[in-house]
Scaffold this motif. Structure first.
Motif, mmCIF file in Angstrom:
data_model
loop_
_atom_site.group_PDB
_atom_site.id
_atom_site.type_symbol
_atom_site.label_atom_id
_atom_site.label_comp_id
_atom_site.label_asym_id
_atom_site.label_seq_id
_atom_site.Cartn_x
_atom_site.Cartn_y
_atom_site.Cartn_z
ATOM 1 N N GLU A 129 0.834 -1.202 0.000
ATOM 2 C CA GLU A 129 0.000 0.000 0.000
ATOM 3 C C GLU A 129 0.868 1.250 0.000
ATOM 4 O O GLU A 129 1.868 1.331 0.705
ATOM 5 C CB GLU A 129 -0.932 0.012 1.223
ATOM 6 C CG GLU A 129 -1.939 -1.119 1.160
ATOM 7 C CD GLU A 129 -3.089 -0.949 2.149
ATOM 8 O OE1 GLU A 129 -3.175 0.099 2.811
ATOM 9 O OE2 GLU A 129 -3.888 -1.889 2.250
ATOM 10 N N TYR A 130 0.425 2.191 -0.796
ATOM 11 C CA TYR A 130 1.078 3.503 -0.877
ATOM 12 C C TYR A 130 0.101 4.531 -0.315
ATOM 13 O O TYR A 130 -0.965 4.747 -0.886
ATOM 14 C CB TYR A 130 1.405 3.860 -2.330
ATOM 15 C CG TYR A 130 2.489 3.011 -2.965
ATOM 16 C CD1 TYR A 130 2.211 1.743 -3.481
ATOM 17 C CD2 TYR A 130 3.800 3.476 -3.054
ATOM 18 C CE1 TYR A 130 3.213 0.976 -4.055
ATOM 19 C CE2 TYR A 130 4.803 2.709 -3.638
ATOM 20 C CZ TYR A 130 4.503 1.455 -4.134
ATOM 21 O OH TYR A 130 5.486 0.693 -4.704
ATOM 22 N N LEU A 155 -2.019 0.722 -9.650
ATOM 23 C CA LEU A 155 -2.566 0.920 -8.313
ATOM 24 C C LEU A 155 -4.080 1.066 -8.342
ATOM 25 O O LEU A 155 -4.683 1.317 -9.392
ATOM 26 C CB LEU A 155 -1.926 2.168 -7.691
ATOM 27 C CG LEU A 155 -0.390 2.137 -7.564
ATOM 28 C CD1 LEU A 155 0.129 3.491 -7.114
ATOM 29 C CD2 LEU A 155 0.054 1.041 -6.601
ATOM 30 N N TYR A 171 -3.511 3.988 -1.822
ATOM 31 C CA TYR A 171 -3.545 3.033 -2.918
ATOM 32 C C TYR A 171 -3.135 1.644 -2.437
ATOM 33 O O TYR A 171 -2.189 1.503 -1.672
ATOM 34 C CB TYR A 171 -2.538 3.415 -4.009
ATOM 35 C CG TYR A 171 -2.735 4.745 -4.672
ATOM 36 C CD1 TYR A 171 -3.650 4.901 -5.710
ATOM 37 C CD2 TYR A 171 -1.960 5.847 -4.310
ATOM 38 C CE1 TYR A 171 -3.801 6.124 -6.356
ATOM 39 C CE2 TYR A 171 -2.102 7.068 -4.956
ATOM 40 C CZ TYR A 171 -3.020 7.200 -5.969
ATOM 41 O OH TYR A 171 -3.160 8.406 -6.607
ATOM 42 N N SER A 172 -3.834 0.645 -2.964
ATOM 43 C CA SER A 172 -3.332 -0.723 -2.886
ATOM 44 C C SER A 172 -2.862 -1.106 -4.291
ATOM 45 O O SER A 172 -3.098 -0.370 -5.255
ATOM 46 C CB SER A 172 -4.444 -1.671 -2.423
ATOM 47 O OG SER A 172 -5.579 -1.531 -3.250
ATOM 48 N N LYS A 173 -2.207 -2.242 -4.410
ATOM 49 C CA LYS A 173 -1.830 -2.669 -5.759
ATOM 50 C C LYS A 173 -3.075 -3.196 -6.465
ATOM 51 O O LYS A 173 -3.917 -3.844 -5.860
ATOM 52 C CB LYS A 173 -0.754 -3.754 -5.686
ATOM 53 C CG LYS A 173 0.587 -3.149 -5.345
ATOM 54 C CD LYS A 173 1.721 -3.915 -5.949
ATOM 55 C CE LYS A 173 2.108 -5.068 -5.041
ATOM 56 N NZ LYS A 173 3.316 -5.749 -5.549
ATOM 57 N N ARG A 174 -3.175 -2.898 -7.745
ATOM 58 C CA ARG A 174 -4.324 -3.378 -8.499
ATOM 59 C C ARG A 174 -4.208 -4.891 -8.649
ATOM 60 O O ARG A 174 -3.111 -5.403 -8.885
ATOM 61 C CB ARG A 174 -4.372 -2.710 -9.876
ATOM 62 C CG ARG A 174 -5.770 -2.252 -10.242
ATOM 63 C CD ARG A 174 -5.782 -1.593 -11.598
ATOM 64 N NE ARG A 174 -5.048 -0.337 -11.628
ATOM 65 C CZ ARG A 174 -4.803 0.329 -12.755
ATOM 66 N NH1 ARG A 174 -5.222 -0.158 -13.913
ATOM 67 N NH2 ARG A 174 -4.142 1.471 -12.734
ATOM 68 N N ASP B 30 -8.701 3.116 -12.630
ATOM 69 C CA ASP B 30 -8.530 1.760 -12.106
ATOM 70 C C ASP B 30 -9.804 0.934 -12.224
ATOM 71 O O ASP B 30 -9.863 -0.188 -11.737
ATOM 72 C CB ASP B 30 -8.003 1.804 -10.658
ATOM 73 C CG ASP B 30 -8.955 2.510 -9.700
ATOM 74 O OD1 ASP B 30 -10.142 2.736 -10.049
ATOM 75 O OD2 ASP B 30 -8.526 2.842 -8.579
ATOM 76 N N PRO B 136 -3.605 6.464 -11.206
ATOM 77 C CA PRO B 136 -3.214 5.455 -10.205
ATOM 78 C C PRO B 136 -2.236 4.422 -10.756
ATOM 79 O O PRO B 136 -2.581 3.260 -10.938
ATOM 80 C CB PRO B 136 -4.549 4.832 -9.798
ATOM 81 C CG PRO B 136 -5.415 4.984 -11.006
ATOM 82 C CD PRO B 136 -4.998 6.280 -11.653
#
Lengths: 181, 181
Positions: A129-130, A155, A171-174, B30, B136
């Motif tokens: 997570e960012y 993200l 953000y989480s990773k997509r 996203d 993102p």
């Protein structure tokens, strides 16, 4: 649930995490609360879910580890230093050590900074997570968050908070390689 | 009201406006509309208030000026090219020309890109509004928006729009030198 590695910091609109001299007194809002969101940035709550903090030697030298006495603190350094209390000095491969920590039971891992340490984590793509607070300023010069030559990481924006012109983007990773989440 | 110079573009979270090869197919959301704001980015309405577009020669070569046939388009180029219809080729000091335009009566001035042109405008600090869509994605490498070594410019967030994980932040310059707007 698996432990997450979370980067949580503030940057200027032009992507700096600190001035050239290392100062960050520019990390303030614009004084206008008109756009403030109802949800707030709750840093204490964030820390409740964290039991490991990772920082570079410069941050340690500025005593930033003192805020995290009840957590395991990894300090990345080229020097050989003796561990003491909650402090673990790592002169080897810090990314590998955090990858191993991720496989263990525990709370989340807070990637504190600075820039060079973050860079090695971005390049290894092990940040889950960012959480990036965008400060309403073009700093002009300074220490950049992203050092370039990184992998492409898609993200997913899962939350945002606005506090006096500071936009905190979480953000989480997509999860998939297409454009859906 | 005085004419404004407005930068309006999208960047990756790591500050790139295009891939290394100039492509921008990564400028997509996203796929998650859960955080979408009620207010939308209305680019057509933005263009209604614009009567001058400024772009670099690379953008012109990619025919990006074709979208702006009913506006005066300044193209910054090192070559001596003849003006035609709405196209004005400037091999001299483009910043000075736009500064002069700002003093005249008219609508707003849209600073389109690319990076080098934007850089000269940032360095001269004549951009009145920054409308930056944060996509993102960590692109990893590419053409950066900010080239560094800029003046410090304090901003005021006056509006934001979220569309499928793209956060559009609209900043004006902060009016005072203290932290209030």
């Amino acid at each position: 649930m698996k432990r997450k590695v979370i980067l949580h910091l503030a940057v200027s609109l032009d992507g700096y995490i600190a001035s050239e001299d290392g100062s960050y007194d520019w990390i303030v809002g614009d004084g206008d609360a008109a756009l403030n969101t109802e949800n707030k940035l709750n840093f204490d709550k964030f820390l409740e879910d964290v039991d490991i903090v990772v920082m570079g030697k410069n941050c340690y030298d500025q005593n930033m580890h003192n805020e995290y006495k009840n957590k395991k603190v990894y300090v990345a350094t080229s020097q050989k230093l003796e561990n003491q209390d909650n402090l673990h000095f790592i002169s080897g491969d810090i990314v590998k050590i955090i990858q191993e920590e991720k496989e263990k039971e525990g709370k989340d891992i807070f990637l504190f900074g600075g820039g060079k340490l973050i860079d090695s984590f971005v390049k290894a793509d092990i940040i889950d997570e960012y959480i990036i607070g965008i400060v309403p300023i073009i700093l002009g010069k300074g220490r950049p968050l992203f050092l370039g030559n990184n992998p492409t990481i898609k993200l997913h924006l899962y939350e945002y908070v606005i506090e006096e012109g500071i936009t905190i983007l979480k953000y989480s990773k997509r999860k998939t390689e297409d454009s859906s989440i």
